[in-house]
Design a protein around this motif. Structure first.
Motif, PDB file in Angstrom:
ATOM      1  N   VAL A  17       6.230   6.836  -5.084  1.00  0.00           N
ATOM      2  CA  VAL A  17       4.914   7.183  -5.699  1.00  0.00           C
ATOM      3  C   VAL A  17       4.171   5.916  -5.562  1.00  0.00           C
ATOM      4  CG1 VAL A  17       3.350   7.510  -7.709  1.00  0.00           C
ATOM      5  CG2 VAL A  17       5.588   8.978  -7.143  1.00  0.00           C
ATOM      6  N   ARG A  18       4.689   4.722  -5.842  1.00  0.00           N
ATOM      7  CA  ARG A  18       4.109   3.521  -5.934  1.00  0.00           C
ATOM      8  C   ARG A  18       3.695   3.068  -4.284  1.00  0.00           C
ATOM      9  NH1 ARG A  18       2.325   2.064 -10.764  1.00  0.00           N
ATOM     10  NH2 ARG A  18       3.818   1.707 -11.957  1.00  0.00           N
ATOM     11  N   LEU A  19       4.541   3.292  -3.564  1.00  0.00           N
ATOM     12  CA  LEU A  19       4.394   2.949  -2.135  1.00  0.00           C
ATOM     13  C   LEU A  19       3.282   4.116  -1.620  1.00  0.00           C
ATOM     14  CD1 LEU A  19       7.886   2.437  -0.482  1.00  0.00           C
ATOM     15  CD2 LEU A  19       6.365   0.764  -1.090  1.00  0.00           C
ATOM     16  N   LEU A  20       3.091   5.299  -1.984  1.00  0.00           N
ATOM     17  CA  LEU A  20       2.120   6.012  -1.539  1.00  0.00           C
ATOM     18  C   LEU A  20       0.808   5.677  -1.996  1.00  0.00           C
ATOM     19  CD1 LEU A  20       1.222   8.912  -0.478  1.00  0.00           C
ATOM     20  CD2 LEU A  20       1.528   9.863  -2.477  1.00  0.00           C
ATOM     21  N   GLU A  21       0.688   5.099  -3.429  1.00  0.00           N
ATOM     22  CA  GLU A  21      -0.552   4.501  -3.784  1.00  0.00           C
ATOM     23  C   GLU A  21      -0.884   3.226  -3.059  1.00  0.00           C
ATOM     24  OE1 GLU A  21      -0.189   5.230  -8.727  1.00  0.00           O
ATOM     25  OE2 GLU A  21       0.354   3.306  -7.765  1.00  0.00           O
ATOM     26  N   LEU A  22      -0.037   2.493  -2.758  1.00  0.00           N
ATOM     27  CA  LEU A  22      -0.260   1.428  -1.964  1.00  0.00           C
ATOM     28  C   LEU A  22      -0.788   1.746  -0.560  1.00  0.00           C
ATOM     29  CD1 LEU A  22      -0.345  -1.795  -1.682  1.00  0.00           C
ATOM     30  CD2 LEU A  22       2.218  -1.692  -0.959  1.00  0.00           C
ATOM     31  N   GLY A  23      -0.116   2.707   0.156  1.00  0.00           N
ATOM     32  CA  GLY A  23      -0.584   3.191   1.259  1.00  0.00           C
ATOM     33  C   GLY A  23      -2.174   3.834   1.408  1.00  0.00           C
ATOM     34  N   VAL A  24      -2.217   4.536   0.407  1.00  0.00           N
ATOM     35  CA  VAL A  24      -3.640   5.107   0.297  1.00  0.00           C
ATOM     36  C   VAL A  24      -4.523   4.062   0.266  1.00  0.00           C
ATOM     37  CG1 VAL A  24      -5.251   6.587  -1.106  1.00  0.00           C
ATOM     38  CG2 VAL A  24      -2.851   7.400  -0.492  1.00  0.00           C
ATOM     39  N   LEU A  25      -4.307   3.214  -0.785  1.00  0.00           N
ATOM     40  CA  LEU A  25      -5.383   2.026  -0.909  1.00  0.00           C
ATOM     41  C   LEU A  25      -5.461   1.255   0.402  1.00  0.00           C
ATOM     42  CD1 LEU A  25      -7.081   1.078  -3.623  1.00  0.00           C
ATOM     43  CD2 LEU A  25      -5.229  -0.675  -3.992  1.00  0.00           C
ATOM     44  N   CYS A  26      -4.255   0.993   1.102  1.00  0.00           N
ATOM     45  CA  CYS A  26      -4.433   0.205   2.283  1.00  0.00           C
ATOM     46  C   CYS A  26      -5.099   0.913   3.326  1.00  0.00           C
ATOM     47  CB  CYS A  26      -2.932  -0.357   2.617  1.00  0.00           C
ATOM     48  SG  CYS A  26      -2.092  -1.555   1.777  1.00  0.00           S
ATOM     49  N   GLY A  27      -5.022   1.973   3.280  1.00  0.00           N
ATOM     50  CA  GLY A  27      -5.792   3.096   4.308  1.00  0.00           C
ATOM     51  C   GLY A  27      -7.275   2.917   4.250  1.00  0.00           C
ATOM     52  N   LEU A  28      -7.603   2.866   2.922  1.00  0.00           N
ATOM     53  CA  LEU A  28      -8.941   2.768   2.503  1.00  0.00           C
ATOM     54  C   LEU A  28      -9.669   1.480   2.788  1.00  0.00           C
ATOM     55  CD1 LEU A  28      -9.260   4.297  -1.019  1.00  0.00           C
ATOM     56  CD2 LEU A  28      -9.999   5.473   1.065  1.00  0.00           C
ATOM     57  N   GLN A  29      -8.719   0.384   3.164  1.00  0.00           N
ATOM     58  CA  GLN A  29      -9.350  -0.792   3.627  1.00  0.00           C
ATOM     59  C   GLN A  29     -10.080  -0.621   4.892  1.00  0.00           C
ATOM     60  OE1 GLN A  29      -5.857  -3.293   2.839  1.00  0.00           O
ATOM     61  NE2 GLN A  29      -7.311  -4.713   1.729  1.00  0.00           N
ATOM     62  N   LEU A  42     -15.208   1.570  -2.726  1.00  0.00           N
ATOM     63  CA  LEU A  42     -15.023   1.008  -3.960  1.00  0.00           C
ATOM     64  C   LEU A  42     -14.674   2.161  -4.905  1.00  0.00           C
ATOM     65  CD1 LEU A  42     -14.924  -1.408  -5.649  1.00  0.00           C
ATOM     66  CD2 LEU A  42     -17.287  -1.384  -6.117  1.00  0.00           C
ATOM     67  N   VAL A  43     -15.400   3.272  -4.759  1.00  0.00           N
ATOM     68  CA  VAL A  43     -15.288   4.412  -5.390  1.00  0.00           C
ATOM     69  C   VAL A  43     -13.968   4.899  -5.342  1.00  0.00           C
ATOM     70  CG1 VAL A  43     -16.065   6.545  -6.368  1.00  0.00           C
ATOM     71  CG2 VAL A  43     -17.715   4.943  -5.657  1.00  0.00           C
ATOM     72  N   LEU A  44     -13.643   5.306  -4.231  1.00  0.00           N
ATOM     73  CA  LEU A  44     -12.231   5.710  -3.859  1.00  0.00           C
ATOM     74  C   LEU A  44     -11.017   4.869  -4.102  1.00  0.00           C
ATOM     75  CD1 LEU A  44     -12.729   7.291  -0.361  1.00  0.00           C
ATOM     76  CD2 LEU A  44     -12.905   8.503  -2.704  1.00  0.00           C
ATOM     77  N   ALA A  45     -11.324   3.507  -3.842  1.00  0.00           N
ATOM     78  CA  ALA A  45     -10.034   2.493  -4.509  1.00  0.00           C
ATOM     79  C   ALA A  45     -10.085   2.447  -5.899  1.00  0.00           C
ATOM     80  CB  ALA A  45     -10.494   1.170  -3.658  1.00  0.00           C
ATOM     81  N   THR A  46     -11.204   2.386  -6.540  1.00  0.00           N
ATOM     82  CA  THR A  46     -11.239   2.604  -8.258  1.00  0.00           C
ATOM     83  C   THR A  46     -10.330   3.771  -8.544  1.00  0.00           C
ATOM     84  OG1 THR A  46     -13.253   1.477  -8.094  1.00  0.00           O
ATOM     85  CG2 THR A  46     -12.421   2.473 -10.112  1.00  0.00           C
ATOM     86  N   ALA A  47     -10.538   5.024  -7.908  1.00  0.00           N
ATOM     87  CA  ALA A  47      -9.649   6.001  -8.371  1.00  0.00           C
ATOM     88  C   ALA A  47      -8.318   5.868  -8.403  1.00  0.00           C
ATOM     89  CB  ALA A  47     -10.158   7.298  -7.467  1.00  0.00           C
ATOM     90  N   VAL A  48      -7.679   5.183  -7.136  1.00  0.00           N
ATOM     91  CA  VAL A  48      -6.292   4.858  -6.928  1.00  0.00           C
ATOM     92  C   VAL A  48      -5.949   3.877  -8.020  1.00  0.00           C
ATOM     93  CG1 VAL A  48      -4.685   3.954  -5.361  1.00  0.00           C
ATOM     94  CG2 VAL A  48      -6.558   5.336  -4.373  1.00  0.00           C
ATOM     95  N   VAL A  49      -6.741   2.874  -8.272  1.00  0.00           N
ATOM     96  CA  VAL A  49      -6.405   1.989  -9.413  1.00  0.00           C
ATOM     97  C   VAL A  49      -6.275   2.687 -10.715  1.00  0.00           C
ATOM     98  CG1 VAL A  49      -6.894  -0.091 -10.664  1.00  0.00           C
ATOM     99  CG2 VAL A  49      -7.392  -0.007  -8.006  1.00  0.00           C
ATOM    100  N   VAL A  64      -4.516  -5.923  -3.909  1.00  0.00           N
ATOM    101  CA  VAL A  64      -5.348  -4.985  -2.819  1.00  0.00           C
ATOM    102  C   VAL A  64      -6.501  -4.752  -3.258  1.00  0.00           C
ATOM    103  CG1 VAL A  64      -5.441  -3.256  -1.304  1.00  0.00           C
ATOM    104  CG2 VAL A  64      -3.251  -4.424  -1.662  1.00  0.00           C
ATOM    105  N   TYR A  65      -6.837  -4.398  -4.410  1.00  0.00           N
ATOM    106  CA  TYR A  65      -8.021  -3.922  -5.013  1.00  0.00           C
ATOM    107  C   TYR A  65      -9.086  -5.083  -5.183  1.00  0.00           C
ATOM    108  CZ  TYR A  65     -11.500  -1.835  -8.116  1.00  0.00           C
ATOM    109  OH  TYR A  65     -12.664  -0.973  -8.686  1.00  0.00           O
ATOM    110  N   THR A  66      -8.327  -6.170  -5.250  1.00  0.00           N
ATOM    111  CA  THR A  66      -9.452  -7.317  -5.356  1.00  0.00           C
ATOM    112  C   THR A  66     -10.267  -7.594  -4.015  1.00  0.00           C
ATOM    113  OG1 THR A  66      -7.694  -8.835  -4.659  1.00  0.00           O
ATOM    114  CG2 THR A  66      -8.004  -8.647  -6.957  1.00  0.00           C
ATOM    115  N   ASP A  67      -9.519  -7.197  -2.779  1.00  0.00           N
ATOM    116  CA  ASP A  67     -10.299  -7.199  -1.576  1.00  0.00           C
ATOM    117  C   ASP A  67     -11.330  -6.087  -1.544  1.00  0.00           C
ATOM    118  OD1 ASP A  67     -10.325  -7.947   1.303  1.00  0.00           O
ATOM    119  OD2 ASP A  67      -9.998  -5.834   1.610  1.00  0.00           O
ATOM    120  N   PHE A  68     -11.240  -5.006  -2.444  1.00  0.00           N
ATOM    121  CA  PHE A  68     -12.435  -4.078  -2.444  1.00  0.00           C
ATOM    122  C   PHE A  68     -13.544  -4.560  -2.988  1.00  0.00           C
ATOM    123  CE2 PHE A  68      -9.196  -1.398  -1.237  1.00  0.00           C
ATOM    124  CZ  PHE A  68      -9.558  -0.304  -0.092  1.00  0.00           C
TER     125      PHE A  68
END
Length: 389
Positions: free
Chosen positions: A48-60, A70-77, A92-96
């Motif tokens: 699950v953690r890697l899935l969260e990270l993958g989605v967040l990195c994909g949004l980059q 930023l809105v989608l990344a905030t939902a993941v966070v 990773v969220y700090t990059d957004f």
């Protein structure tokens, strides 16, 4: 890859490399178990953690699209915080936050700065009110706040420097454009001045040549005709030399010197002889020593004014009397040319002679008047030797 080469890549490649680097770093942190920010049992499995990270990195890959990314990344966070905050997701969220402040509109950038400032006060206040163990809660809040404050502050500073650089570039481009326009105007003005100068010189010589040639054809005395033809030849040679010098100056590179010396009042005798050969009765009254060190511009201006006045006398008062007076008193060089009027004067604006003489006088800080004087025509120029009048 060196930083300059990274910046030269297309935007999508840059964002792809950033996303890949973020996922690899997060994977290493999760694999070592160093991802827990709050001590305790992690309820979410590694998948699950890697899935969260993958989605967040994909949004980059769309990190520059504010505010969607930023809105989608905030939902993941938010989902990550509900499962238990983990370090890779917050990093990773700090990059957004950075991208939203740097690449968003000016209004979006100001909103991000305001939200970052509000989060400091809001999170601390909420922790103090809601937490049961306030010491642990405050410590956790303080450890989380840098993930919000630092990227926003950094991006705002970079954006400010970028705006300053763009303003400086715009100002430099504007200054360069103004300088180019000034240069073009100066070149056009100089070309106009040289064109008038060439017109005055050649017109004077050619007028004398035409009148002297006509007189030579009607002279019965061979000796007198020979003297007139010699004057014609001298005027022809002088006109060619003046034209050659002017053309050479126009074609020269980088301020090359003239091939011939500019005319001076010391050459006034040649003008007088040429006018006499044209049939004029010329009398000269000069108290200026040929060795007097006159400023070059004043010396040339006085000569050209006398030349133009004699040319006009040859045209409009053939066979008449011309009196030339040249005096230097109290730092002012006075040049007067008076002639009889034997023919109707040309209509105003019919030529450029008087205008050219006035412009020459104005250029050296002097003044010129021309008009009827009794039964003749008078041209009077006052040229300062030591400075403007």
């Amino acid at each position: 890859m060196p930083l300059p080469r990274l910046r030269s890549l297309p935007v999508w490649q840059q964002d792809g490399l950033i996303a890949l680097a973020g996922w690899l770093l997060g994977f290493l942190v999760y694999a070592t178990g160093a991802h827990r920010i709050v001590s305790g049992y992690d309820h979410a499995p590694l998948g699950v953690r890697l899935l969260e990270l993958g989605v967040l990195c994909g949004l980059q890959l769309v990190r520059r699209r504010v505010p969607l990314a930023l809105v989608l990344a905030t939902a993941v966070v938010a989902a990550d915080l509900w499962l238990g905050p983990s370090l890779p997701v917050l990093i990773v969220y700090t990059d957004f936050l950075y991208a939203a402040t740097l690449y968003g509109t000016r209004r979006a950038s100001r909103v991000m700065i305001g939200l970052a400032a509000f989060s400091v006060v809001g999170v601390l206040a909420a922790v103090l009110v809601l937490a049961q163990q306030w010491r642990t809660a405050v410590l956790a809040a303080v450890s989380l706040l840098p993930f919000v404050i630092t990227p926003v502050w950094w991006a705002a500073n970079v954006r400010q420097q970028r705006d300053v650089a763009e303003t400086e570039r715009a100002n430099a481009a504007q200054v360069a454009k103004i300088a180019d326009l000034d240069r073009r105007a100066a070149v056009a003005a100089e070309r106009g001045r040289m064109a008038r100068d060439l017109h005055d010189v050649i017109a004077g010589h050619l007028s004398a040549i035409a009148i002297q040639s006509e007189a030579a054809l009607s002279l019965p005395d061979p000796k007198l005709a020979k003297a007139v033809l010699e004057s014609v030849r001298e005027n022809s040679v002088s006109a060619l030399e003046e034209m050659r010098a002017m053309i050479g100056l126009l074609k020269a590179d980088g301020g090359a010197a003239e091939t011939t010396a500019p005319a001076r009042l010391a050459d006034l005798a040649k003008l007088v002889e040429s006018a006499r050969a044209s049939g004029l009765e010329v009398h000269v009254d000069s108290t200026v020593d040929d060795r007097l060190p006159l400023p070059a511009a004043v010396d040339l201006t006085a000569y050209r004014i006398a030349q133009e006045a004699l040319t006009n006398a040859v045209k409009h008062a053939p066979g008449g009397r011309v009196d030339i007076a040249v005096h230097c008193v109290d730092g002012v060089l006075a040049v007067e040319v008076r002639n009889d009027v034997r023919a109707p004067l040309p209509a105003a604006g019919g030529g450029t002679g008087l205008l050219s003489m006035r412009e020459r006088a104005d250029a050296v800080g002097g003044e010129l008047t021309a008009g009827p004087a009794g039964d003749g025509w008078l041209v009077r120029a006052k040229l300062p030797v030591g400075g403007p009048l």
